[in-house]
Motif scaffolding. Structure first.
Motif, PDB file in Angstrom:
ATOM      1  N   LEU A  16     -39.043 -13.365  -0.759  1.00 38.78           N
ATOM      2  CA  LEU A  16     -39.650 -13.063   0.476  1.00 38.78           C
ATOM      3  C   LEU A  16     -39.311 -14.578   1.650  1.00 38.78           C
ATOM      4  CD1 LEU A  16     -42.937 -11.270   0.005  1.00 38.78           C
ATOM      5  CD2 LEU A  16     -40.606 -10.483   0.241  1.00 38.78           C
ATOM      6  N   ALA A  17     -39.303 -15.642   0.787  1.00 41.02           N
ATOM      7  CA  ALA A  17     -39.345 -16.715   1.689  1.00 41.02           C
ATOM      8  C   ALA A  17     -37.933 -17.390   1.721  1.00 41.02           C
ATOM      9  CB  ALA A  17     -40.210 -18.004   0.904  1.00 41.02           C
ATOM     10  N   GLN A  18     -37.110 -16.847   1.076  1.00 41.12           N
ATOM     11  CA  GLN A  18     -35.461 -17.394   0.973  1.00 41.12           C
ATOM     12  C   GLN A  18     -34.657 -16.683   1.842  1.00 41.12           C
ATOM     13  OE1 GLN A  18     -33.884 -17.215  -3.040  1.00 41.12           O
ATOM     14  NE2 GLN A  18     -35.367 -18.645  -3.627  1.00 41.12           N
ATOM     15  N   SER A  19     -33.745 -17.047   2.578  1.00 40.56           N
ATOM     16  CA  SER A  19     -32.983 -16.495   3.495  1.00 40.56           C
ATOM     17  C   SER A  19     -32.234 -15.305   3.139  1.00 40.56           C
ATOM     18  CB  SER A  19     -32.031 -17.369   4.236  1.00 40.56           C
ATOM     19  OG  SER A  19     -32.496 -18.456   4.934  1.00 40.56           O
ATOM     20  N   TYR A  20     -31.609 -15.697   1.928  1.00 40.64           N
ATOM     21  CA  TYR A  20     -30.735 -14.390   1.044  1.00 40.64           C
ATOM     22  C   TYR A  20     -31.439 -14.154  -0.198  1.00 40.64           C
ATOM     23  CZ  TYR A  20     -26.759 -15.932   4.273  1.00 40.64           C
ATOM     24  OH  TYR A  20     -26.129 -16.212   5.321  1.00 40.64           O
ATOM     25  N   VAL A  21     -31.238 -12.884  -0.700  1.00 41.52           N
ATOM     26  CA  VAL A  21     -31.549 -12.465  -1.968  1.00 41.52           C
ATOM     27  C   VAL A  21     -30.384 -11.699  -2.659  1.00 41.52           C
ATOM     28  CG1 VAL A  21     -33.081 -11.146  -3.424  1.00 41.52           C
ATOM     29  CG2 VAL A  21     -33.962 -12.070  -1.057  1.00 41.52           C
ATOM     30  N   THR A  22     -29.921 -12.407  -3.434  1.00 39.90           N
ATOM     31  CA  THR A  22     -28.644 -11.926  -4.224  1.00 39.90           C
ATOM     32  C   THR A  22     -29.071 -10.441  -5.152  1.00 39.90           C
ATOM     33  OG1 THR A  22     -28.992 -13.080  -6.295  1.00 39.90           O
ATOM     34  CG2 THR A  22     -27.610 -14.080  -4.570  1.00 39.90           C
ATOM     35  N   ASP A  23     -27.865  -9.636  -5.135  1.00 38.87           N
ATOM     36  CA  ASP A  23     -27.948  -8.499  -5.877  1.00 38.87           C
ATOM     37  C   ASP A  23     -27.281  -8.442  -7.108  1.00 38.87           C
ATOM     38  OD1 ASP A  23     -28.165  -5.852  -6.559  1.00 38.87           O
ATOM     39  OD2 ASP A  23     -26.176  -5.478  -5.289  1.00 38.87           O
ATOM     40  N   GLU A  24     -28.204  -9.000  -8.159  1.00 38.55           N
ATOM     41  CA  GLU A  24     -27.949  -9.490  -9.479  1.00 38.55           C
ATOM     42  C   GLU A  24     -27.608  -8.090 -10.337  1.00 38.55           C
ATOM     43  OE1 GLU A  24     -30.914 -12.103 -11.057  1.00 38.55           O
ATOM     44  OE2 GLU A  24     -30.254 -13.550  -9.689  1.00 38.55           O
ATOM     45  N   ASP A  25     -28.070  -6.831  -9.909  1.00 39.39           N
ATOM     46  CA  ASP A  25     -28.056  -5.741 -10.721  1.00 39.39           C
ATOM     47  C   ASP A  25     -27.217  -4.827 -10.166  1.00 39.39           C
ATOM     48  OD1 ASP A  25     -30.344  -6.592 -12.439  1.00 39.39           O
ATOM     49  OD2 ASP A  25     -31.745  -5.922 -11.109  1.00 39.39           O
ATOM     50  N   ASP A  26     -26.316  -5.126  -9.135  1.00 37.89           N
ATOM     51  CA  ASP A  26     -25.432  -4.234  -8.422  1.00 37.89           C
ATOM     52  C   ASP A  26     -26.329  -2.838  -7.764  1.00 37.89           C
ATOM     53  OD1 ASP A  26     -23.025  -3.929  -7.473  1.00 37.89           O
ATOM     54  OD2 ASP A  26     -22.270  -2.543  -9.373  1.00 37.89           O
ATOM     55  N   GLN A  27     -27.176  -2.998  -7.388  1.00 36.09           N
ATOM     56  CA  GLN A  27     -27.837  -2.241  -6.758  1.00 36.09           C
ATOM     57  C   GLN A  27     -28.489  -2.497  -5.130  1.00 36.09           C
ATOM     58  OE1 GLN A  27     -28.553   1.034  -7.969  1.00 36.09           O
ATOM     59  NE2 GLN A  27     -27.442   0.267  -9.658  1.00 36.09           N
ATOM     60  N   LEU A  28     -27.512  -2.961  -4.318  1.00 31.66           N
ATOM     61  CA  LEU A  28     -27.722  -3.522  -3.168  1.00 31.66           C
ATOM     62  C   LEU A  28     -28.534  -2.662  -2.077  1.00 31.66           C
ATOM     63  CD1 LEU A  28     -27.357  -5.880  -1.596  1.00 31.66           C
ATOM     64  CD2 LEU A  28     -25.180  -5.044  -0.727  1.00 31.66           C
ATOM     65  N   GLU A  29     -28.155  -1.086  -2.235  1.00 28.13           N
ATOM     66  CA  GLU A  29     -29.071  -0.361  -1.413  1.00 28.13           C
ATOM     67  C   GLU A  29     -30.575  -0.251  -1.806  1.00 28.13           C
ATOM     68  OE1 GLU A  29     -28.957   4.084   0.227  1.00 28.13           O
ATOM     69  OE2 GLU A  29     -27.381   3.283  -0.880  1.00 28.13           O
ATOM     70  N   SER A  30     -30.739  -0.326  -3.037  1.00 25.61           N
ATOM     71  CA  SER A  30     -31.958  -0.151  -3.633  1.00 25.61           C
ATOM     72  C   SER A  30     -32.862  -1.720  -3.335  1.00 25.61           C
ATOM     73  CB  SER A  30     -32.190  -0.090  -5.037  1.00 25.61           C
ATOM     74  OG  SER A  30     -31.738   1.164  -5.449  1.00 25.61           O
TER      75      SER A  30
END
Length: 105
Positions: free
Chosen positions: A52-66
C-alpha cells in the motif's frame, strides 16, 4: 435515465510492465481523483504494509488482473467505497472506486 457517480481512481495494472501502479504515484492524474488513494498510502505507511505504501506492486504470480482487484478492494475497504470497476484495456486496466451512485434529477 442518467446516473451520477462520484469516483476515485485506485490505480492501473500494466501487462507490459507486469505491475500495479497506485493512482497517487501517477503524476498525470488530478488530485481530486486520487485523494482516497493517498489515504491508502498513509494507511500503508502507518501500518508498515509495503503493497500500500510503495508506488509499484509487482505481479509475481502472473495474476495481474487479480492483483488489481485485490488492491482496489483494499482501497474500497479503507475508504468506504461502494464498488470497484475495471476499465479494461488490452494491456491491463484502470481501476475505479465508486464513492457514491445516484439517479440524476
Amino acid at each position: 435515465m442518467k446516473v451520477i457517480a462520484e469516483i476515485q481512481i485506485a490505480g492501473t495494472a500494466s501487462a507490459r510492465a507486469g505491475n500495479w501502479l497506485w493512482a497517487w504515484a501517477n503524476s498525470d492524474l488530478p488530485d481530486r481523483l486520487i485523494s482516497d488513494a493517498k489515504q491508502v498510502r498513509s494507511f500503508g505507511e502507518m501500518n508498515s504494509i509495503d503493497e500500500l505504501a510503495q508506488s509499484y506492486v509487482t505481479d509475481e504470480d502472473d495474476q495481474l488482473e487479480s492483483l488489481g482487484w485485490e488492491l482496489s478492494a483494499v482501497m474500497s475497504r479503507i475508504c468506504g467505497g461502494l464498488r470497484i470497476y475495471r476499465c479494461p484495456d488490452s494491456h491491463g486496466g484502470l481501476y475505479l472506486m465508486f464513492k457514491s451512485i445516484g439517479w440524476a434529477k
